[in-house]
Each structure stands twice: as C-alpha cells, then as structure tokens.
Write a protein that holds these residues in place. Sequence first.
Motif, PDB file in Angstrom:
ATOM      1  N   ILE B  27       0.915  -1.206  -0.113  1.00 17.84           N
ATOM      2  CA  ILE B  27      -0.007   0.073   0.160  1.00 17.84           C
ATOM      3  C   ILE B  27       0.891   1.305  -0.004  1.00 17.84           C
ATOM      4  O   ILE B  27       0.555   2.418  -0.373  1.00 17.84           O
ATOM      5  CB  ILE B  27      -1.060  -0.120   1.102  1.00 17.84           C
ATOM      6  N   PHE B  28       2.024   0.982   0.583  1.00 15.38           N
ATOM      7  CA  PHE B  28       3.045   2.470   0.400  1.00 15.38           C
ATOM      8  C   PHE B  28       3.834   2.400  -0.758  1.00 15.38           C
ATOM      9  O   PHE B  28       4.034   1.584  -1.394  1.00 15.38           O
ATOM     10  CB  PHE B  28       3.853   2.323   1.736  1.00 15.38           C
ATOM     11  N   TYR B  32       8.979   5.557  -0.344  1.00 11.63           N
ATOM     12  CA  TYR B  32       9.551   5.621   0.873  1.00 11.63           C
ATOM     13  C   TYR B  32      11.028   5.061   1.175  1.00 11.63           C
ATOM     14  O   TYR B  32      11.660   5.593   1.845  1.00 11.63           O
ATOM     15  CB  TYR B  32       8.608   4.830   1.931  1.00 11.63           C
ATOM     16  N   LYS B  39      10.528   0.678   3.655  1.00 11.14           N
ATOM     17  CA  LYS B  39       9.374   0.532   3.184  1.00 11.14           C
ATOM     18  C   LYS B  39       8.614  -0.684   4.027  1.00 11.14           C
ATOM     19  O   LYS B  39       9.499  -1.775   4.118  1.00 11.14           O
ATOM     20  CB  LYS B  39       9.237   0.163   1.646  1.00 11.14           C
ATOM     21  N   ILE B  40       7.600  -0.255   4.283  1.00  8.55           N
ATOM     22  CA  ILE B  40       6.701  -1.517   5.346  1.00  8.55           C
ATOM     23  C   ILE B  40       5.637  -2.027   4.609  1.00  8.55           C
ATOM     24  O   ILE B  40       4.944  -1.333   4.054  1.00  8.55           O
ATOM     25  CB  ILE B  40       6.598  -0.831   6.707  1.00  8.55           C
ATOM     26  N   ASP B  41       5.332  -3.375   4.534  1.00 17.07           N
ATOM     27  CA  ASP B  41       4.386  -4.139   4.172  1.00 17.07           C
ATOM     28  C   ASP B  41       3.882  -4.995   5.095  1.00 17.07           C
ATOM     29  O   ASP B  41       4.712  -5.530   6.189  1.00 17.07           O
ATOM     30  CB  ASP B  41       4.669  -4.753   2.734  1.00 17.07           C
ATOM     31  N   LYS B  42       2.650  -5.509   4.868  1.00 18.36           N
ATOM     32  CA  LYS B  42       2.056  -6.511   6.005  1.00 18.36           C
ATOM     33  C   LYS B  42       1.606  -7.794   5.180  1.00 18.36           C
ATOM     34  O   LYS B  42       0.999  -7.605   3.984  1.00 18.36           O
ATOM     35  CB  LYS B  42       1.143  -6.105   6.818  1.00 18.36           C
ATOM     36  N   ILE B  55       4.972  -8.116   9.631  1.00 16.42           N
ATOM     37  CA  ILE B  55       5.431  -6.714   9.296  1.00 16.42           C
ATOM     38  C   ILE B  55       6.601  -6.656   8.642  1.00 16.42           C
ATOM     39  O   ILE B  55       7.550  -6.666   9.503  1.00 16.42           O
ATOM     40  CB  ILE B  55       4.955  -5.631  10.625  1.00 16.42           C
TER      41      ILE B  55
END
Lengths: 854, 164
Positions: B27-28, B32, B39-42, B55
């Motif tokens: 979603i990001f 970033y 960058k963070i994803d889940k 995470i």
Amino acid sequence: MVEIARNVDPDNRALYEGIPAADHRLEALRQLLVGGEISELSRVTHLLDEPEQLAAAVGNVLPDATARASYAQLGEALAPAVERAAQRSIQKNPHTLTDILYPVFLPAIRKSIGEKIDQTFQSLNESLRHIFTWHGLKWRFEAWRTGTSFSEVVLNHSLVYRVEHVFLISRSSGLLIAHVTAENATSEDPQLISSMLSAIQDFVKDSFNEKENSGLDTIRFGELRLWSEVGPFATLVAVIRGNPPEELHEVIRDVLLRIHDESSQALERFDGDTSQLPGVETQLQTCVELQHADSKEGFPWLVVTAALLVLIAAGVWFFLSWQSGQRWQAYLSRLETQPGIVVSEQKMRGGQFYIAGLRDPLATDPQSLLSGTEVDPARVHSNWQFYQSLEPEFVLKRLTAALTPPDSVRLSVVDGRIIAAGEATTAWISRARAAAQQLSAGGPVFDISGVRDVSPEERWQAYVSRLETQPGIIVAQQNVRDGQFYITGLRDPLAADPQSLLSGTEVEPARVHASWQFYQSLEPEFVLKRLTASLYPLDTVRLSIVNDRIVAEGEAPDTWIDRARAAARQLSVGGPEFDISKVRDVSPDARAAEHWQYYVSRLEAQPGIIVAQQTARGGHFYISGLRDPLAADPQALLSGTEVDPARVHSQWQFYQSLDPKFVVKRLTASLSPPKSVRLSIVQGRIVVVGEAPAGWISRAQAAAEQLSADGVVLDVSQLRELNLAELNHLREAIQTTDIFFSSGRVVPGPEQTPVLDRLADQLKEFAENARKAGVTARFMLTGHSDTTGRETANASISAARAETVRALLNKRGVAPELLLVRGAGTFEPAVPENENSRTGNSTNRRVSVTVNLE
Amino acid sequence: MLQKKICMLGGFAVGKTSLVRRFVQSIFSENYLTTVGVKIDKKSVAFPDKTVDLILWDLAGEDDIGSFRVSYVRGATGLVLVVDGTRPATLAVALTLRERVEAEFGAMPFVLLFNKSDLADRWAISDGEIDELRQRGWQIYLTSALSGEHVDDAFRQLASMVAN
Ligand SMILES: Nc1nc2c(ncn2[C@@H]2O[C@H](COP(=O)(O)OP(=O)(O)O)[C@@H](O)[C@H]2O)c(=O)[nH]1
Ligand SMILES: [Mg+2]
C-alpha cells in the motif's frame, strides 16, 4: 463603558459605585448584554483572591530558598521521608518509580508549565477578544437562546476538533499494540501505519541527531494533525481533525501514563502478541471520546506553578539519590552472587556506602568488581575478613594447589562433591586420603575412590609404550630389575627427549637407566626437518609430505635446485623420495629464455609471420623468417614480453602472405572497391558481394584470375552491375533543362528562378545517388549565345553565363567541385539561327547541362 | 492479533524489494525507500492454530555496509537474508549484515534466500556451498522473485519460526 470598567477591575467598581444607573433601560440592556460576564468574572476574581496571596508568599520565598539551600541542607531536611519511601518503592517494583518520575523529568516539566501558562492566557484572550466583535454579539445571543454560558459557546466555535484515531505503538519494534477509531473514521491498515510512523520517527531522530526521548511531537497535513506522546515503552499517536486545544496534549499524556502505570511490564515485554495487553483499548477509547472541549473554569495556575516547582526540586533530588542507590544495589547483588564472598552488613548514609563481610583469598577482589558499576569507589568503605570458603570450587582450588595431582588424575565438582578419578601412585593416594579426612568437618565430600593405585612397574610400562609411539625413537630393549628400570635404543636428535617425557608419569627419574644411540630416522617428517635445516629453502619454495614422499614446490634459482638435487640423490637409499620436479627454475637466464620462448610463440601465432629459425646464445637471441608487409611488426610485438629488445637480432624477409586476410587487405588497397561492394572471407575463400560499375567488375575478374594461379579463390560471381535506371531517368531530366537569358545579359531573369531551384535539387539528388552506387557524378554547365554581335564577345558571354549559373547553383547547395563550366559561344545552337532575325534566337541564349559519371 | 517485525537484509539489488512485492500487495509507495530508507508491508500468514501478521521492513541502500541503519532492526523477531545467486559476493554481504544485527540485538531466527534462481545459466553458487550452509541447520531456499518459485515457502517457514 463605565459598566465594563467596573466589571473588569473591582477597584473601579468601588470608584464608580456612587454613580447611579441613569436609566433602568440601560440596566436591562446591561443584564442582557454582559450579565453573564459579570457573574462569571466576579466568581473568577474571588477564586483568584486567596490563591494569589498564598502563591505570592510561596513564590517569593521558594526560588530563593531553593537556590540558596546547599545540597546537604536540603537533603537533610527531605532525606528521612524520601529515603524510606524510595527504598520501599524500589523494593516493591523499580518500574513504578520510573514511571511516576517520568513526567516530572525536566523537559516535560518545562513543557507542561509553558503549556499551562499559554492555555490560561489563551482562554482569557479568547473571551476578551470576542466580547465586542460581531461574532461576540451573535454568540451572546446563542448563549442566551440555548441557556449555556458564553464562554462555552466561544469554545465550541473556536475550538472544533475530533480525535479520529489513537494508536499505541511499541517503542522498540514499532508494532501496533492497540488502535481505536472514532465512528465513521477510516484509515489504511493501522498495523502498517504504526510501523511506518515509528520508522519515520527513527528517521527524524537519526537524521537530526535528536535525543532519545524527544520524538516527533506533531505532524500536520492540512486538516489532520498527528500528535504523539512518547513514553518509556510505548508511543501514543492521536490523529486529530480540526483545531485541537493545547490541553488535549495533557489528556493524551495522562492516558499514556495510566497505561504505563497499569501495564509497564507487559509493555516492556511486548512481543507482538496483543492478547497480553487486554484493556488497553478501553483506555484509548477515552481519547477518542473527547470530541468537544468542555469549557474550563478559571485555572489556578500560580498554585500549580508553585506546586510544580516544589515537585521539580524534590524530583531532581529524589532522582539523583534514587539513581545512586540503584547503582549501589546493583553492586551488592553482584557481590552476593560471587562465590567466596559473604556480605554480612551494608548500609548507605549521607551519600557514603559501608560494607562488611567475609571473603575467600581465592575469590574475586570486591574492589575490582566496582569497576563498571558507576559507584564511586571513593565513597565505598569496606571491611573484609579473610576466611576459607567451603564452597566446592574453592576447596577444589585449594586441593589442587596442595596435592599437585599427576597428569593422570582429574579433579572435578559433581553435585557439590569433589571427585578425583584416574590413576596415581600409592603415595599420592595416601596424601589425598589424609586431605579428605581433614576436610570432612563441614566441607564438601572429597571422593577419591575413583583413583586407581598403579604400581611402579605399570607406570614404567606406560612410559615405555609412550616412548614406542614417539616418531624417531626406537626402543631396543628394556627391563626391570631390583626396582631399577633399564632401557636402551635409538633416537633421532630431532625426536622428543625421552628424559623430558618422564615428567608427569610418576616414574622416578633416579631409578631410570637409559642408554640412547643417536641415529637418523628415515621417517618422512624427520627427513623433512633435516632437509629444511640443510637446504635453507627460500620463501618461494614449500616442502611438504605427500603420501610419504617429500615434495618441493615453488620457484628457485638453479643453484638451489642443484643443491636440492644432490640432497635427493644422497637420500635415495631406504629413505623417502624427495621430489623436486615441481620447483621452477627462476635464475635470470632461465627466466629470460622463458620470456624469449613466449615471444617466439606469440610471433608464430601471428598471421602473415613465418618464423624460420630462432636460437638463444650467450644471452642474445637470434631470429629469422618471413613477414608480410601488412602483418604486425615483430618489433612492436616485443613490448610487454619483458625480452630486452637490445638483445634481439632479427632478420625478416618480406613476402606476400596468401592468407586470405592479407589478400583482402591487398585487394582493398589495389582495387579500391566502391562502397556498395563488400569483401569477406567465407571458409578460406574471398567472396565479393554487391553492386559495382561494369568497369570495376572487370578489374575484379582480372584480379581473380591472377590469384587463382596462387591457389587463392576470389569469388566475384555474386557481383551485380550497378543499376542506373533510376539515375538515367534523373539524368534525362537534368540534361533537358536549360536556363535562358535575355539578349546581352549574363544573369538569368527572375522567371528562371524556379527552373534553377528545381535543377539544383535534381543535381543534388543525382550526385547523392551516384555516390551511393560508388561512382562520382560531375555536371558540365555549357554556356551558349545567339549570333548577334561579334564572335569573341559571344564566346565570353557564353562562358560568363555558365559561370553565373554555377554560382547560382552553388548558392542552392550544389557542391562547386561537381560543377564544371565551359563557354560554347555560338557553336552549339539549340535551333538554327534565323539569318533574317535582328535580335537572334532567344532559345539559343542559354546554359545547358550534361552529366558525366566517373 | 499476533504480529512480528521482520527485516529484509541483503546487498544492493539482490531482490529484496522484488521478493516483498511478490509476496504481498503493497500500500505504500516505493518512494519511501529512497526518502525514509525503509518501506513497510504486511502479510498475514495463517496456520491451523493461529495467524501471524508479518510486518516486513524492507531497508534501502545496504550496499555500503557502513551506512546500514541498524536502528531500524530494533524490535525485529526475524530476518530474511537475501543473496543474489548470480553474484557470490552478496553472500558475504548478507552474512555480515546478520552478524552486525546479532551483535546489536542478539541472535534471531532467519531464512537465507538465494534469489534469482531463474537465471540458471548465470548461477554462481555451488550446490556444495549451499549444502554446507544447510549443515549448520540453516533454513535455505532457492527463490525467484521473477517466477515466484519458493517465495511463499520461505516466508511461511520464517512465519512458523517466529510464531513460537
Ligand atoms: N531474473 C530475476 N531478476 C530479479 C529477481 N529478483 C529481483 N530481480 C531484479 O533485480 C533487480 C534488483 O531488484 P530489487 O528488488 O530492486 O533489489 P533490492 O535492491 O534488493 O531491493 C531488479 O532489476 C529486479 O528486477 C529474480 O528472482 N530473478
Ligand atoms: Mg530495494
């Protein structure tokens, strides 16, 4: 205005009391307009009255007193109560104290005082500002209509906000602990937002070198604000839409504090499992519910300030003494876990530490344990008595020192007992038994039942078999007679010393009678040692044992190799093989010869070079052979080979190589093929492909015939004659174009301009196409005149016309070197001249164009 | 809700970002990565008895090991070490990064991914080398962010390791 003045300042009220209300209607209006204000303000005034006196008194004395009081005095006054409270609190749970003190720490205090003052002034200003404005009147009406207080209406209108989300984020991992949302508010995945926020905070902290505790306080995006409040283990972030009042910070901080209060351990240990922290969401919910600010009563900020000042002083002191106490406690617990140290008494008074107890001389020095604890050694007063600790490891140390057990005995601690196991002499066993008896009172058990008594003969036999496994030692004979041991044999001087092998075996050296003959062992490792000692191998040579052979590898000069070869020959009988074939000869001559060979092989690999003969003699190199003039220069090939050019004597004969590559080069030079033709080598044959003018093709065919005599195939069968059909068409168009002139003129009239333009384009196109086909086109411009006038004049007029046209075409971009000019005078008329005409024929006053291909 | 912070570690252009992209829908924006450096994803991984939310922190610019922000790894429970199978030097980079992280935060579970397995003709890591690493009890996968081969397996394996 008098009314307002009265209401604003009580003194004025007294001053103007005597003035009667002139009109009862004014009174009514006053009630309607500022009636609420009067009661509100008088209530505030009243409240402020007494606290003000109190605050003034405290405020006057407190800063001065705090400043002047010495540490010791202030400490003495506060010490007993604070100390006891601190100790109890720490014993119960150190976290509680940390958490209580956390908002009191300096930065937070400064901030909260500032906010308090701001906030008080803000609400005061807000109310005053609105009294006389148009909004003020409207809101006053609203207050009257709805029956609420005016200030509440003001607050409702000027501070409208909504807390839409609240995130509680773990500080260590950035993982989301809890999240609550206001009704109808939406957001992307809260877990991701939480991590991203913490990453951004880390980023800011790293980028601007911020201190640990101060994160990003507020971030603002248009209508949205992110307020974050940082606690010891978790950060609380509120997402607020609109204009939040300053005091919301405090509310958020309170919630965060309460959460830390209730679950500080669970927060600290949070590992991503939110089920460990139930009930946190309920706490957060209180933040979201705060949609509208309630109007606050007048705030006694002086009292709060005074109270906070007291708290600061107490807090700082409290923190410092708590911290040093904490360090002392850490030191104590470190001491208590040390074996061989018993703390019998300790106390802390006036910043000094007293400690007494027992220590085993073998235990760690208590003084040295201080380092790393941040306790000031100068403030530590200790009194240690030595004692012998009965803890098994100390007893073990002492036993080891006293009994010096032989190598064959191992002492260890098992379940609090000291166990000896192995083999030993009768004498040692009895000494150990005596020690065990001495120990018995109170100490750990010393169990020596696992030690086997070994006879002197057995020990001797053990020694002998040890000798027999030694490389380079050969036992020839041994026996035991009358308690004496006799041994004879051979030993290599490089082998272990039999005498020194006795130590640790418990065989009495005095009873050993040995007679050793030296010999040279042929075991590879000894031979290797001897070779190493005698040959002094260079750094560049490595000797090693491979399958019982001794192998030398590396590089060495011939002198060394000779010596090694001699050694190898000497070795041959019965000894291991000494292989020196892998040592490269690196004497200067050998190296130079190697370089020369490399150069020769490089030459031989060159096309167009044939080496006929080469020799090396007396440090000089001689070479002769054939070379094609087009081949690489043998001299130039020397560079990079490390062969000294001065020592190279070469003799080269030129020849024409029939290598197709060279033939192609020669053909290219002699035939200069047009661009439309390509020469290539296909399986050793030279193939010519493309289009060329007929003349060139016949030259190529002649060359092919010549070459076939030398056995070289030049295949011209695929050549096609240049197709000039299109060019012919263009040529036709060019050659039928004429530029016309008026009588006696050498410059064409303006009506000729389009003709010139078109002609220029055609010439350029033709020249370009011809160039592509590999031929050069040139254009002959021929000037003509009519017959009027003298012949010489006509000749020069005609030449001048051709020159003019050349200039005009050149101006239009036709390359001048392609344009040739000549004057034909009257000799090449386009139409026969009419003898009777007075002016001559206009058709003949012209410049014509012809095309030549080369 | 059970969540675990996982960091992607590995040299430049080994395929960390591509692997994450393969495994989850982001979603990001990847901007970033260049701006904030992370960058963070889940991704939720379901097991019969529980579901773990991974995470994933994808860090940018660890090519120069000196500039690597160790602080981003604080609080992580697991690591995905990524190696480019066509560049043997990236193995050393991944192992060095792991050492730095362990020195700072102690040992933590990890999976070791030899990525770009689709580039068989340029593969530069021998089976023997991989076997040797497996001998140490490490969880190793040959992945391809391009074809998706073994990507899910690797992340699932790590999820099961950190869930306990
Ligand atoms: N053929 C192939 N290319 C890959 C694979 N994974 C990543 N790449 C490519 O490698 C380059 C670097 O990938 P990226 O994910 O940005 O690497 P990062 O720097 O580690 O995040 C990109 O051009 C990707 O398309 C893979 O499995 N196979
Ligand atoms: Mg990336």
